[in-house]
Design a protein around this motif. Structure first.
Motif, PDB file in Angstrom:
ATOM      1  N   PRO A  74       0.790  -1.235   0.000  1.00  0.00           N
ATOM      2  CA  PRO A  74       0.000   0.000   0.000  1.00  0.00           C
ATOM      3  C   PRO A  74       0.818   1.280   0.000  1.00  0.00           C
ATOM      4  CG  PRO A  74      -0.143  -1.069   2.151  1.00  0.00           C
ATOM      5  CD  PRO A  74       0.631  -1.986   1.248  1.00  0.00           C
ATOM      6  N   ASP A  75       2.093   1.211   0.407  1.00  0.00           N
ATOM      7  CA  ASP A  75       2.943   2.402   0.441  1.00  0.00           C
ATOM      8  C   ASP A  75       4.407   1.981   0.599  1.00  0.00           C
ATOM      9  OD1 ASP A  75       3.323   1.891   3.274  1.00  0.00           O
ATOM     10  OD2 ASP A  75       1.436   2.938   3.633  1.00  0.00           O
ATOM     11  N   GLU A  76       5.307   2.950   0.490  1.00  0.00           N
ATOM     12  CA  GLU A  76       6.741   2.647   0.579  1.00  0.00           C
ATOM     13  C   GLU A  76       7.123   2.086   1.941  1.00  0.00           C
ATOM     14  OE1 GLU A  76       9.176   5.968  -0.629  1.00  0.00           O
ATOM     15  OE2 GLU A  76       8.305   6.001  -2.648  1.00  0.00           O
ATOM     16  N   GLN A  77       6.531   2.624   3.014  1.00  0.00           N
ATOM     17  CA  GLN A  77       6.867   2.138   4.357  1.00  0.00           C
ATOM     18  C   GLN A  77       6.472   0.674   4.518  1.00  0.00           C
ATOM     19  OE1 GLN A  77       8.792   3.814   6.624  1.00  0.00           O
ATOM     20  NE2 GLN A  77       8.874   1.783   7.556  1.00  0.00           N
ATOM     21  N   SER A  78       5.402   0.255   3.904  1.00  0.00           N
ATOM     22  CA  SER A  78       4.996  -1.156   3.959  1.00  0.00           C
ATOM     23  C   SER A  78       6.030  -2.041   3.279  1.00  0.00           C
ATOM     24  CB  SER A  78       3.625  -1.353   3.311  1.00  0.00           C
ATOM     25  OG  SER A  78       2.637  -0.693   4.043  1.00  0.00           O
ATOM     26  N   VAL A  79       6.617  -1.564   2.194  1.00  0.00           N
ATOM     27  CA  VAL A  79       7.683  -2.320   1.524  1.00  0.00           C
ATOM     28  C   VAL A  79       8.871  -2.465   2.472  1.00  0.00           C
ATOM     29  CG1 VAL A  79       9.337  -2.351  -0.394  1.00  0.00           C
ATOM     30  CG2 VAL A  79       6.980  -1.610  -0.794  1.00  0.00           C
ATOM     31  N   ARG A  80       9.253  -1.375   3.134  1.00  0.00           N
ATOM     32  CA  ARG A  80      10.361  -1.439   4.098  1.00  0.00           C
ATOM     33  C   ARG A  80      10.041  -2.410   5.234  1.00  0.00           C
ATOM     34  NH1 ARG A  80       9.923   4.146   3.143  1.00  0.00           N
ATOM     35  NH2 ARG A  80      11.705   4.988   2.010  1.00  0.00           N
ATOM     36  N   ASN A  81       8.812  -2.313   5.773  1.00  0.00           N
ATOM     37  CA  ASN A  81       8.397  -3.193   6.869  1.00  0.00           C
ATOM     38  C   ASN A  81       8.377  -4.652   6.430  1.00  0.00           C
ATOM     39  OD1 ASN A  81       8.063  -0.866   8.372  1.00  0.00           O
ATOM     40  ND2 ASN A  81       5.834  -0.880   8.239  1.00  0.00           N
ATOM     41  N   TRP A  82       7.893  -4.911   5.213  1.00  0.00           N
ATOM     42  CA  TRP A  82       7.846  -6.264   4.653  1.00  0.00           C
ATOM     43  C   TRP A  82       9.250  -6.852   4.585  1.00  0.00           C
ATOM     44  CZ3 TRP A  82       9.997  -7.925  -0.032  1.00  0.00           C
ATOM     45  CH2 TRP A  82       9.593  -9.179  -0.489  1.00  0.00           C
ATOM     46  N   HIS A  83      10.188  -6.077   4.062  1.00  0.00           N
ATOM     47  CA  HIS A  83      11.569  -6.522   3.908  1.00  0.00           C
ATOM     48  C   HIS A  83      12.191  -6.802   5.276  1.00  0.00           C
ATOM     49  CE1 HIS A  83      15.884  -6.118   2.699  1.00  0.00           C
ATOM     50  NE2 HIS A  83      15.443  -6.780   1.645  1.00  0.00           N
ATOM     51  N   ALA A  84      12.029  -5.894   6.213  1.00  0.00           N
ATOM     52  CA  ALA A  84      12.585  -6.070   7.558  1.00  0.00           C
ATOM     53  C   ALA A  84      11.978  -7.282   8.254  1.00  0.00           C
ATOM     54  CB  ALA A  84      12.363  -4.805   8.390  1.00  0.00           C
ATOM     55  N   ALA A  85      10.671  -7.475   8.101  1.00  0.00           N
ATOM     56  CA  ALA A  85      10.003  -8.628   8.716  1.00  0.00           C
ATOM     57  C   ALA A  85      10.537  -9.929   8.141  1.00  0.00           C
ATOM     58  CB  ALA A  85       8.492  -8.532   8.514  1.00  0.00           C
ATOM     59  N   GLY A  86      10.795  -9.950   6.852  1.00  0.00           N
ATOM     60  CA  GLY A  86      11.344 -11.145   6.232  1.00  0.00           C
ATOM     61  C   GLY A  86      12.734 -11.466   6.735  1.00  0.00           C
ATOM     62  N   LEU A  87      13.586 -10.449   6.835  1.00  0.00           N
ATOM     63  CA  LEU A  87      14.945 -10.665   7.322  1.00  0.00           C
ATOM     64  C   LEU A  87      14.944 -11.139   8.772  1.00  0.00           C
ATOM     65  CD1 LEU A  87      16.823  -7.618   5.753  1.00  0.00           C
ATOM     66  CD2 LEU A  87      16.781  -9.996   4.953  1.00  0.00           C
ATOM     67  N   ALA A  88      14.019 -10.625   9.568  1.00  0.00           N
ATOM     68  CA  ALA A  88      13.928 -11.006  10.978  1.00  0.00           C
ATOM     69  C   ALA A  88      13.328 -12.395  11.183  1.00  0.00           C
ATOM     70  CB  ALA A  88      13.093  -9.969  11.738  1.00  0.00           C
ATOM     71  N   ASN A  89      12.782 -12.985  10.115  1.00  0.00           N
ATOM     72  CA  ASN A  89      12.099 -14.274  10.243  1.00  0.00           C
ATOM     73  C   ASN A  89      12.641 -15.326   9.283  1.00  0.00           C
ATOM     74  OD1 ASN A  89       9.716 -14.080  12.265  1.00  0.00           O
ATOM     75  ND2 ASN A  89       9.813 -12.112  11.212  1.00  0.00           N
ATOM     76  N   GLY A  90      13.937 -15.319   9.081  1.00  0.00           N
ATOM     77  CA  GLY A  90      14.588 -16.384   8.323  1.00  0.00           C
ATOM     78  C   GLY A  90      14.748 -16.150   6.842  1.00  0.00           C
ATOM     79  N   GLY A  91      14.336 -14.995   6.335  1.00  0.00           N
ATOM     80  CA  GLY A  91      14.500 -14.690   4.921  1.00  0.00           C
ATOM     81  C   GLY A  91      15.863 -14.084   4.636  1.00  0.00           C
ATOM     82  N   THR A  92      16.207 -14.027   3.358  1.00  0.00           N
ATOM     83  CA  THR A  92      17.448 -13.380   2.934  1.00  0.00           C
ATOM     84  C   THR A  92      17.116 -12.354   1.864  1.00  0.00           C
ATOM     85  OG1 THR A  92      17.847 -15.131   1.311  1.00  0.00           O
ATOM     86  CG2 THR A  92      18.932 -15.358   3.451  1.00  0.00           C
ATOM     87  N   THR A  93      17.895 -11.304   1.825  1.00  0.00           N
ATOM     88  CA  THR A  93      17.611 -10.226   0.877  1.00  0.00           C
ATOM     89  C   THR A  93      18.064 -10.577  -0.534  1.00  0.00           C
ATOM     90  OG1 THR A  93      17.731  -7.836   0.496  1.00  0.00           O
ATOM     91  CG2 THR A  93      19.741  -8.917   1.267  1.00  0.00           C
TER      92      THR A  93
END
Length: 128
Positions: A74-93
């Motif tokens: 829905p917005d740029e901040q959601s993209v940032r939050n999505w990325h951070a949540a993924g990294l904090a939960n076993g994802g890789t960038t």
């Protein structure tokens, strides 16, 4: 029209943590499937469902080479939050949150889930 999308996983609990967090950053409710159920499911905006579970043939789940699922944010901040949540939960960038030249400057980011499946989240992406 897309009805559902399914990814394979070798660890449903890790995938639940990853997708509950990343989808939550985009406003999607956590998976309501019971913790002991063999897969997880999410109701995405627009009516499609996203499922994640072990490969049906009993073999280890593997990711698609060249496959990427892109989600709308829905917005740029959601993209940032999505990325951070993924990294904090076993994802890789696979690409930090920023305007992407390959997407005409739309703001996006890329992650791989714990099993290596590639996802992107974008705000302002115009595919037309």
């Amino acid at each position: 029209m897309l009805k559902s999308l399914r990814f394979g996983t070798n660890d449903v609990a890790k995938s639940r943590a990853f997708y509950d967090a990343t989808f939550g950053a985009l406003g999607v409710a956590p998976s309501a499937t019971p913790a002991d159920y063999p897969l997880i499911m999410y109701n995405l905006p627009g009516g499609a469902r996203f499922l994640c579970g072990p490969a049906r043939d009993g073999q280890p789940a593997t990711h698609a080479n060249g496959g990427t699922v892109v989600l709308e944010a829905p917005d740029e901040q959601s993209v940032r939050n999505w990325h951070a949540a993924g990294l904090a939960n076993g994802g890789t960038t696979e690409g930090d949150p920023e305007p992407k030249p390959q997407a005409r400057g739309a703001f996006g980011a890329y992650l791989r889930d714990p099993d290596g499946n590639k996802l992107g989240a974008y705000f302002g992406l115009n595919m037309g």
